[in-house]
Design a protein around this motif. Structure first.
Motif, PDB file in Angstrom:
ATOM      1  N   ARG A  34      -5.428  -7.558   2.865  1.00 60.97           N
ATOM      2  CA  ARG A  34      -4.225  -8.568   2.859  1.00 60.97           C
ATOM      3  C   ARG A  34      -4.419  -9.987   2.689  1.00 60.97           C
ATOM      4  NH1 ARG A  34       0.547  -6.217   1.821  1.00 60.97           N
ATOM      5  NH2 ARG A  34       1.719  -7.416   3.512  1.00 60.97           N
ATOM      6  N   VAL A  66      -2.965   5.569  -0.975  1.00 53.22           N
ATOM      7  CA  VAL A  66      -3.961   4.385  -0.985  1.00 53.22           C
ATOM      8  C   VAL A  66      -4.308   4.436   0.681  1.00 53.22           C
ATOM      9  CG1 VAL A  66      -4.356   1.871  -1.121  1.00 53.22           C
ATOM     10  CG2 VAL A  66      -3.290   3.063  -2.903  1.00 53.22           C
ATOM     11  N   LEU A  67      -3.407   4.488   1.594  1.00 51.15           N
ATOM     12  CA  LEU A  67      -3.877   4.413   2.647  1.00 51.15           C
ATOM     13  C   LEU A  67      -4.860   5.407   3.112  1.00 51.15           C
ATOM     14  CD1 LEU A  67      -0.662   3.019   4.393  1.00 51.15           C
ATOM     15  CD2 LEU A  67      -2.846   1.720   4.295  1.00 51.15           C
ATOM     16  N   MET A 126      -7.938  -3.820   6.557  1.00 50.08           N
ATOM     17  CA  MET A 126      -6.740  -3.881   6.100  1.00 50.08           C
ATOM     18  C   MET A 126      -6.126  -5.551   6.105  1.00 50.08           C
ATOM     19  SD  MET A 126      -5.842  -1.039   5.051  1.00 50.08           S
ATOM     20  CE  MET A 126      -4.150  -1.181   4.708  1.00 50.08           C
ATOM     21  N   GLY A 185      -7.487   2.185  -2.921  1.00 51.46           N
ATOM     22  CA  GLY A 185      -8.026   2.625  -1.720  1.00 51.46           C
ATOM     23  C   GLY A 185      -9.615   2.361  -1.424  1.00 51.46           C
ATOM     24  N   TYR A 232       0.812  -1.290  -0.007  1.00 52.42           N
ATOM     25  CA  TYR A 232      -0.112   0.031  -0.059  1.00 52.42           C
ATOM     26  C   TYR A 232       0.931   1.425   0.074  1.00 52.42           C
ATOM     27  CZ  TYR A 232      -3.455  -3.478   1.589  1.00 52.42           C
ATOM     28  OH  TYR A 232      -4.135  -4.595   1.708  1.00 52.42           O
ATOM     29  N   GLU A 274      -4.142   4.155  -7.844  1.00 58.81           N
ATOM     30  CA  GLU A 274      -4.121   4.318  -6.424  1.00 58.81           C
ATOM     31  C   GLU A 274      -5.571   4.710  -5.697  1.00 58.81           C
ATOM     32  OE1 GLU A 274      -1.020   7.319  -5.654  1.00 58.81           O
ATOM     33  OE2 GLU A 274       0.517   5.680  -5.328  1.00 58.81           O
TER      34      GLU A 274
END
Length: 89
Positions: free
Chosen positions: A66, A7-8, A62, A87, A3, A83
């Motif tokens: 993942r 994006v975060l 998150m 997100g 990331y 991006e």
């Protein structure tokens, strides 16, 4: 790390808006009609609950994202997105 910072930040903004809607719809009436606290305590409680629930929601998103990237081809599909799209998922 998969990331980027953009994006975060976008994911944090999206999850925060989701959590504000939920906490406002559920939490505000519960806090407002509770007569044990002063107004400042009610506002502080609302803010504290909002931040705590948002952090849990964001971290769980998150984690599950993942874990979903372990599927065959999912990582390549994610990396092909720009991006902002990354997100939102």
């Amino acid at each position: 790390m998969v990331y980027s910072k953009k994006v975060l930040l976008h994911a944090a903004r999206v999850t925060f808006s989701h959590m504000v809607l939920l906490v406002t719809a559920i939490g505000v009436p519960m806090i407002y009609f509770n007569s044990e606290f002063e107004l400042s305590e009610k506002i502080g409680l609302f803010g504290l609950l909002l931040i705590i629930l948002w952090m849990v929601y964001f971290l769980m998103n998150m984690l599950f994202h993942r874990l979903s990237l372990r599927k065959h081809g999912a990582l390549e599909a994610y990396l092909r997105k720009d991006e902002v799209e990354g997100g939102e998922n």
